[in-house]
Design an enzyme around this catalytic site. Structure first.
Site, short mmCIF file in Angstrom:
data_model
loop_
_atom_site.label_atom_id
_atom_site.label_comp_id
_atom_site.label_asym_id
_atom_site.label_seq_id
_atom_site.Cartn_x
_atom_site.Cartn_y
_atom_site.Cartn_z
CB SER A 59 -0.88 -0.01 1.26
OG SER A 59 -1.39 1.28 1.51
CD GLN A 70 -3.21 1.36 -2.54
OE1 GLN A 70 -2.58 1.21 -1.50
NE2 GLN A 70 -3.95 2.44 -2.78
CE1 TYR A 107 -6.55 4.52 -1.27
CE2 TYR A 107 -4.78 4.25 0.30
CZ TYR A 107 -6.05 3.95 -0.13
OH TYR A 107 -6.84 3.08 0.58
CB THR A 138 -6.91 2.36 -4.39
OG1 THR A 138 -6.23 1.12 -4.24
CG2 THR A 138 -8.17 2.34 -3.54
NE ARG A 170 -12.97 2.87 6.90
CZ ARG A 170 -11.80 3.11 6.31
NH1 ARG A 170 -10.71 3.27 7.03
NH2 ARG A 170 -11.71 3.17 4.99
CE LYS A 204 -7.78 -3.11 -3.17
NZ LYS A 204 -8.28 -2.21 -2.16
CG HIS A 238 -11.41 0.26 0.72
ND1 HIS A 238 -10.67 0.86 -0.25
CD2 HIS A 238 -10.67 0.39 1.85
CE1 HIS A 238 -9.54 1.35 0.25
NE2 HIS A 238 -9.52 1.07 1.53
NE ARG A 295 -10.52 -0.64 6.19
CZ ARG A 295 -10.19 -0.77 7.45
NH1 ARG A 295 -10.75 -1.71 8.18
NH2 ARG A 295 -9.30 0.02 8.01
C1 LIG Z 1 -6.85 -2.22 7.89
C2 LIG Z 1 -7.08 -2.10 6.42
C3 LIG Z 1 -6.33 -1.18 5.69
C4 LIG Z 1 -6.51 -1.07 4.31
N1 LIG Z 1 -5.73 -0.20 3.59
C5 LIG Z 1 -5.85 -0.14 2.25
C6 LIG Z 1 -4.96 0.66 1.48
O1 LIG Z 1 -4.06 1.30 2.00
N2 LIG Z 1 -5.15 0.70 0.13
C7 LIG Z 1 -6.14 -0.04 -0.50
O2 LIG Z 1 -6.26 0.02 -1.72
N3 LIG Z 1 -6.97 -0.81 0.22
C8 LIG Z 1 -6.84 -0.90 1.56
N4 LIG Z 1 -7.66 -1.72 2.28
C9 LIG Z 1 -8.65 -2.57 1.57
C10 LIG Z 1 -8.02 -3.92 1.18
O3 LIG Z 1 -7.05 -3.75 0.18
C11 LIG Z 1 -9.07 -4.90 0.67
O4 LIG Z 1 -9.81 -4.29 -0.34
C12 LIG Z 1 -9.98 -5.44 1.77
O5 LIG Z 1 -9.27 -5.60 2.97
C13 LIG Z 1 -10.57 -6.78 1.34
O6 LIG Z 1 -11.49 -7.25 2.26
P1 LIG Z 1 -11.13 -8.33 3.42
O7 LIG Z 1 -10.29 -7.58 4.41
O8 LIG Z 1 -12.47 -8.66 3.94
O9 LIG Z 1 -10.39 -9.47 2.81
C14 LIG Z 1 -7.49 -1.86 3.66
C15 LIG Z 1 -8.23 -2.78 4.39
C16 LIG Z 1 -8.03 -2.92 5.75
C17 LIG Z 1 -8.82 -3.95 6.50
#
Ligand SMILES: Cc1cc2nc3c(=O)[nH]c(=O)nc-3n(C[C@H](O)[C@H](O)[C@H](O)COP(=O)(O)O)c2cc1C
Length: 377
Positions: free
Chosen positions: A107, A128, A130, A156, A165, A251, A275, A278
């Site tokens: 990330s 990845q 941003y 992303t 959140r 993404k 995501h 989230r």
């Molecule tokens: C704690 C956390 C931090 C994340 N940070 C990023 C990030 O920096 N960039 C990004 O593209 N997605 C981020 N995501 C999303 C993940 O890449 C992914 O889409 C997601 O975790 C998939 O779902 P799952 O956790 O249920 O497997 C984050 C997810 C979590 C749980």
């Protein structure tokens, strides 16, 4: 014992006990009432599969993607603040990605630099992005990623504004850490985590370290969230596409129309994701969006997916519904939180062993074979 944890859910339970609540909630939580987080799981659970008997297969779990072979059809999704869950967790996963031959996406907001992660994960590391407001930052990050040997870029697009959140707000979780009474109490109650974090230093954002204006004492988290472009437009993809000679993935797409637009604007692949629940609480389950995107784009488009994947059976379901590669974020970081490198290794083994077990029961000899014939409809 984490090494014998029967499933990813057990790792999550162990993680809940082992790390402070604000850290666990940051990982585990979602947007709003977290219906979206639950929906990702419920819709995967609702899919029934049709096992075929007397086939006698020795399944090959490898997949070919972007011109190379991966030993397993799943990978580690980008997770910002990864070492908050356990110091050294990022690197443990990067090493495991190299050992198991799976992709690992670093990330922009990683707590370990892309250079260190790429050194540990080898050619399995993806980056990845941003997209930053300052194009010079984007250019430099891409240059650094390429120099580090990374050949797959993931852009992303699903954070036009930070998600709601609520757990983080309830915990008053901010960066840098603010030592409220509750924060201190949680840290004291988890001395192993506290000591490990003290030894490693509080997690930061090394990928952004070179860009913070000198002489300004603003926290890095603030500078970064200011830079990360809320108003990403398709036209912003053009300079990235022009600069990046490797594979480019977009993404965070759910709408089939957006998936088509990403390809029109030069992406080599789309990554269906909400995501991990989230962002928009009422977004569809990722697996439902995946099925629609696959139908809309046809059989030849490269479609990646994540959201709620917690077992090899889930991995198989996503491939059956049209994914070329499947990812999880939380499964792996529940692992690091539950038991550092050993917990991460357990998460990896659980997914891999379960996938094999499921393929044998389905009578599927290869990942490319997995298609809708295996759905119980
Ligand atoms: C704690 C956390 C931090 C994340 N940070 C990023 C990030 O920096 N960039 C990004 O593209 N997605 C981020 N995501 C999303 C993940 O890449 C992914 O889409 C997601 O975790 C998939 O779902 P799952 O956790 O249920 O497997 C984050 C997810 C979590 C749980």
């Amino acid at each position: 014992m984490v090494k014998a944890a029967p499933g990813i859910g057990d790792l999550a339970q162990a993680a809940r006990r082992r790390i402070p609540r604000f850290a666990f909630d940051f990982l585990d939580g979602g947007a709003g009432n977290e219906a979206g987080v639950r929906r990702n799981r419920e819709r995967l659970d609702a899919i029934l599969l049709k096992p075929r008997c007397a086939v006698g297969v020795d399944p090959d779990t490898s997949v070919c993607l972007f011109g190379r072979n991966y030993a397993l059809p799943f990978g580690v999704a980008p997770v910002g603040m990864g070492n908050l869950m356990w110091p050294g967790g990022d690197l443990a996963l990067a090493r495991l990605a190299a050992t198991h031959g799976i992709p690992l996406v670093v990330s922009t907001a990683a707590t370990t630099s892309l250079e260190e992660m790429a050194a540990a994960a080898g050619s399995n590391a993806w980056f990845q992005l941003y997209v930053a407001r300052d194009p010079a930052i984007n250019r430099d990050l891409l240059e650094r990623a390429w120099r580090a040997g990374i050949r797959v870029l993931v852009v992303t697009t699903d954070v036009p504004i930070p998600g709601d959140r609520r757990r983080d707000r309830r915990n008053r979780f901010v960066l840098p850490f603010r030592p409220t009474l509750s924060f201190i109490a949680q840290v004291i109650a988890h001395p192993e985590w506290a000591l490990a974090t003290l030894r490693a230093g509080p997690p930061g954002f090394p990928n952004y370290a070179p860009y913070r204006p000198r002489g300004v004492s603003r926290p890095m988290a603030e500078f970064m969230s200011e830079q990360i472009k809320g108003d990403f437009r398709w036209s912003d993809l053009a300079p990235l596409r022009q600069q990046w000679p490797g594979s480019l993935v977009v993404k965070g797409l759910l709408a089939p129309e957006d998936a088509a637009l990403a390809l029109e604007h030069g992406a080599d692949a789309v990554w269906v994701s909400n995501h991990g629940g989230r962002q928009l609480d009422s977004a569809p389950a990722a697996v439902d969006a995946l099925a629609r995107v696959r139908v809309a784009l046809g059989p030849h488009a490269v479609v990646l997916m994540d959201g709620g994947i917690r077992s090899g059976e889930d991995v198989a379901k996503a491939h059956i519904l049209g994914a070329n590669m499947v990812f999880s974020g939380r499964s792996f970081y529940y692992g690091t939180a539950a038991g550092g490198a050993a917990g991460a290794a357990r998460a990896m083994t659980l997914l891999a062993e379960d996938l094999r077990r499921v393929m044998v029961q389905l009578g599927a000899s290869g990942i490319a074979e997995l298609d809708r014939r295996w759905l119980w409809e």
